[in-house]
Scaffold this active site. Sequence first.
Site, mmCIF file in Angstrom:
data_model
loop_
_atom_site.group_PDB
_atom_site.id
_atom_site.type_symbol
_atom_site.label_atom_id
_atom_site.label_comp_id
_atom_site.label_asym_id
_atom_site.label_seq_id
_atom_site.Cartn_x
_atom_site.Cartn_y
_atom_site.Cartn_z
ATOM 1 N N SER A 410 45.234 66.594 3.473
ATOM 2 C CA SER A 410 44.230 66.964 4.664
ATOM 3 C C SER A 410 43.540 66.149 5.125
ATOM 4 O O SER A 410 42.612 66.255 6.143
ATOM 5 C CB SER A 410 43.408 68.312 4.144
ATOM 6 O OG SER A 410 43.057 67.864 2.772
ATOM 7 N N HIS A 431 50.377 70.162 7.728
ATOM 8 C CA HIS A 431 49.206 70.631 6.887
ATOM 9 C C HIS A 431 48.989 72.076 6.968
ATOM 10 O O HIS A 431 48.730 72.684 8.014
ATOM 11 C CB HIS A 431 48.014 69.998 7.901
ATOM 12 C CG HIS A 431 46.622 70.151 7.120
ATOM 13 N ND1 HIS A 431 45.479 70.028 8.012
ATOM 14 C CD2 HIS A 431 46.221 70.299 6.163
ATOM 15 C CE1 HIS A 431 44.467 70.341 7.229
ATOM 16 N NE2 HIS A 431 44.914 70.534 6.014
ATOM 17 N N GLU A 443 49.368 73.083 11.041
ATOM 18 C CA GLU A 443 48.972 71.610 11.936
ATOM 19 C C GLU A 443 50.003 70.609 11.358
ATOM 20 O O GLU A 443 50.002 69.986 10.398
ATOM 21 C CB GLU A 443 47.510 71.622 11.445
ATOM 22 C CG GLU A 443 46.890 70.461 12.333
ATOM 23 C CD GLU A 443 45.597 69.751 11.894
ATOM 24 O OE1 GLU A 443 44.621 69.593 12.924
ATOM 25 O OE2 GLU A 443 45.122 69.935 10.774
ATOM 26 N N ASN A 481 39.712 69.651 11.046
ATOM 27 C CA ASN A 481 38.809 69.308 9.841
ATOM 28 C C ASN A 481 37.810 68.217 10.587
ATOM 29 O O ASN A 481 36.810 68.129 10.219
ATOM 30 C CB ASN A 481 39.423 68.606 8.761
ATOM 31 C CG ASN A 481 39.909 69.755 7.911
ATOM 32 O OD1 ASN A 481 39.731 71.156 7.818
ATOM 33 N ND2 ASN A 481 40.781 69.481 6.695
HETATM 34 P P1 NAI Z 1 45.816 71.415 -6.845
HETATM 35 O O1 NAI Z 1 44.951 70.535 -7.542
HETATM 36 O O2 NAI Z 1 45.351 72.973 -6.720
HETATM 37 O O3 NAI Z 1 47.041 71.062 -6.959
HETATM 38 C C1 NAI Z 1 47.660 70.051 -7.031
HETATM 39 C C2 NAI Z 1 48.863 70.115 -8.084
HETATM 40 O O4 NAI Z 1 49.611 69.017 -8.016
HETATM 41 C C3 NAI Z 1 48.298 70.340 -9.395
HETATM 42 O O5 NAI Z 1 49.115 71.488 -9.861
HETATM 43 C C4 NAI Z 1 49.087 69.099 -10.384
HETATM 44 O O6 NAI Z 1 49.413 69.239 -11.413
HETATM 45 C C5 NAI Z 1 50.168 68.825 -9.264
HETATM 46 N N1 NAI Z 1 50.420 67.389 -9.389
HETATM 47 C C6 NAI Z 1 49.670 66.171 -9.549
HETATM 48 N N2 NAI Z 1 50.448 65.228 -9.488
HETATM 49 C C7 NAI Z 1 51.543 65.573 -9.428
HETATM 50 C C8 NAI Z 1 53.004 64.702 -9.345
HETATM 51 N N3 NAI Z 1 53.051 63.452 -9.482
HETATM 52 N N4 NAI Z 1 54.180 65.620 -9.430
HETATM 53 C C9 NAI Z 1 54.064 66.972 -9.257
HETATM 54 N N5 NAI Z 1 52.856 67.658 -9.276
HETATM 55 C C10 NAI Z 1 51.634 66.993 -9.388
HETATM 56 O O7 NAI Z 1 45.328 70.698 -5.247
HETATM 57 P P2 NAI Z 1 45.538 71.628 -3.671
HETATM 58 O O8 NAI Z 1 44.301 72.493 -3.287
HETATM 59 O O9 NAI Z 1 46.678 72.703 -3.936
HETATM 60 O O10 NAI Z 1 45.765 70.501 -3.016
HETATM 61 C C11 NAI Z 1 46.925 69.845 -2.918
HETATM 62 C C12 NAI Z 1 46.979 68.910 -1.295
HETATM 63 O O11 NAI Z 1 46.976 69.900 -0.288
HETATM 64 C C13 NAI Z 1 46.070 67.839 -1.403
HETATM 65 O O12 NAI Z 1 46.439 66.993 -0.395
HETATM 66 C C14 NAI Z 1 44.762 68.962 -0.573
HETATM 67 O O13 NAI Z 1 44.138 67.701 0.263
HETATM 68 C C15 NAI Z 1 45.753 69.517 0.568
HETATM 69 N N6 NAI Z 1 44.965 70.631 1.121
HETATM 70 C C16 NAI Z 1 44.167 71.318 0.293
HETATM 71 C C17 NAI Z 1 43.601 72.629 0.811
HETATM 72 C C18 NAI Z 1 43.014 73.568 0.131
HETATM 73 O O14 NAI Z 1 42.331 74.419 0.816
HETATM 74 N N7 NAI Z 1 43.083 73.492 -1.206
HETATM 75 C C19 NAI Z 1 43.935 72.932 2.294
HETATM 76 C C20 NAI Z 1 44.819 71.977 3.035
HETATM 77 C C21 NAI Z 1 45.383 70.836 2.242
#
Ligand code: NAI
Length: 694
Positions: A410, A431, A443, A481
């Site tokens: 993001s 995104h 996006e 954002n």
């Molecule tokens: P989250 O913390 O819920 O999930 C991340 C997941 O990635 C975890 O389950 C973790 O175990 C896994 N992970 C970590 N390292 C890994 C690896 N090497 N290989 C495989 N899996 C791995 O985070 P979330 O919120 O889902 O965010 C993920 C991405 O999406 C980030 O880049 C965030 O900035 C982006 N994002 C998040 C939004 C939100 O509202 N939460 C909205 C838009 C984008």
Amino acid sequence: MSVVSYRTAGGVAVLTIDNPPVNALSHAVRAGLVEGLERAAGDAAVVAAVLCGTNACFSAGADIEEIASGLALQAPLLADVQARIEAARKPIVAALEGTALGGGLEIALTCHWRTCAPTARVGLPEVKLGLIPGAGGTLRFTRLAGPESALEAITGGAQIPAARALEVGLVDALAEDAVAAAIELGRQAAADGRPLRLARDCGDRIRSVRPGLFAEFRRNITRRARGQLAPWRIVDSIEAACMQPPEAALALERAGFVACRDSPQHQALRHVFFAEREARRIPGIGAEVKPLPVRSAAVIGAGTMGTGIAMSFANAGIPVLLREAAPDALERGLAQVRSQYDGSVKRGSLTRERAAAALALIRPASDYAALGSADIVVEAVFEDLRLKQEVFGLLDRAAAPAAILATNTSSLDIDAIAAATSRPEQVVGTHFFSPAHVMKLLENVRGSRSSPQTLATVMALGRTLGKAAVLAGNCDGFIGNRMLMFYGAEAEFLLEEGATPEQIDRVMEDFGFAMGPLAVRDLAGNDVGLLIRKGRKLPADERWSPILERVVAAGRLGQKTGKGFYRYEGRSRISDPEVLTLIEAVSRDLGLKRRSIPDQEILERLLHPLVNEGARIVDEGIALRPGDIDVVYVNGYGFPAYKGGPMYWAEQAGLERVVETMRRLAPTHGARWRPAPLLERLAATGAGWDARAR
Ligand code: NAI
């Protein structure tokens, strides 16, 4: 070639609409139908008529370009076609082989009977354009299917699958070959001398309307339909369809249609409709650039976003592999997916079969080597550049050579992520918004080396996944954002000066946002908001309000801790005097004398900085056009669609108003709050966005 062809099949006239791509009811089609109906009426050898369409469609309704032209429609009108049908002495059957929407369905409902292919879908989606059906749709739908189904279907505008249409009585028979079945039905009805059945005269379904039904429905949609015109007019029309003679109900519907058609809300929604279409076009990438087919996908990271993204693919019928770092995280992710699908089945938004089919498409990947089959991989691991670079390095080696490697980051630099691969031209940002299987915005972010084909593929992917796709340039925050930062910051400046969280949220919710900015903060987590803020470098002449930091320090993290800018009992938010005390202390510390702030000032101070940054984003080419920004805010940030998006809204009010607000804010807020040069240029001549130099 006529757009309505005429043939006879064993004594039945078959009128086929052929007006690609969707058999819109343009003038030629209406005229062709009237002509065909007259011919059938006058031919003694014809006993019945069937209306149908080619192009895998009956008709998707009015010709939106013809309506958008603003010119009065030329006769025959839809009502004239319907009058012919209702005056007919021979049976007329509609055969729905594909979608029948809006005016298309209104014609079908006017016929005496309807046959329908099992894959066809019907609906009255007018509400999505701020309209109500204008050709008797509310009357006939209600009289065939009853008020409960009509209220749900017409205020929601959703498409109804064939089986459901049969169940509620909108169609009379399902048949693989709907045209053959319609011909047979017409012939049989004529042979039997069966009385011709007009929906407008059907009384069965309206005879015993549950008392209180309409009052209750109006209460239920109060929140969802707040501030809007069309949903309420639809309810009025359906009520009239139950309580009044057909002529009176039709007159009421007509008046409602005219009021909606002439309203700013319809203009705004039409703007969004066309903006979503326009957003798909990328200058310099023509039809000769073919998107890669996406037949299978992979998602890395099964957290909040990864699971939602996987579900988006599965819901579109695309098999998807899910890769996690740790087995327990994978199990949690899969459990999350299962519980989402269970919830959809319970709410009735998905059938058990469809949920099971989608779930079966999501499979864990045991290692990176398994990802070689995917046409696209979307990475959604923690927001950490090093980690993402490491993942992209692995993906580069494991994925098929042609595969696209996408990141859901993001805020991180797409080029820095692409640099970890040997194929930067196949790296791009996709995104998604949370929850990713629900939110309509995609996006896409263009890296400096993303190839035209990569971009074409992710833009096409938006359509495949049923999302509105917008292309953004690679900068901090991309489109959405980056603009939001100014909105969030200003909300807290307003608190410092004298506003309360209740007032700010009420103003924005009255404007049409589902939630005001402080309620949203509480939902997302104030600690998360603070963390993001700390990751940002602020220019020397700017500051953040200390309010967020103090709220977090007080343990008020938001809904998850039961208190934030409000106190929470369950999901209901309650004012908390402690918050006001905290805010007043900040005002005191900053030496600010609190004052009463008018609602209009709150609205403008929150939205104008957003628009101002939007103007910079357009000027820098980060967004291709102002309309793209509207698509982003309407589909990803809860901006009310019936106000057209921030850029459209500002233009309607006059861009000079934005300039005035920014001139007031810049001296205390810093240089980035100065009016955007593009805005100043346009405002100086009173021009709108179209006048911007290209
Ligand atoms: P989250 O913390 O819920 O999930 C991340 C997941 O990635 C975890 O389950 C973790 O175990 C896994 N992970 C970590 N390292 C890994 C690896 N090497 N290989 C495989 N899996 C791995 O985070 P979330 O919120 O889902 O965010 C993920 C991405 O999406 C980030 O880049 C965030 O900035 C982006 N994002 C998040 C939004 C939100 O509202 N939460 C909205 C838009 C984008």
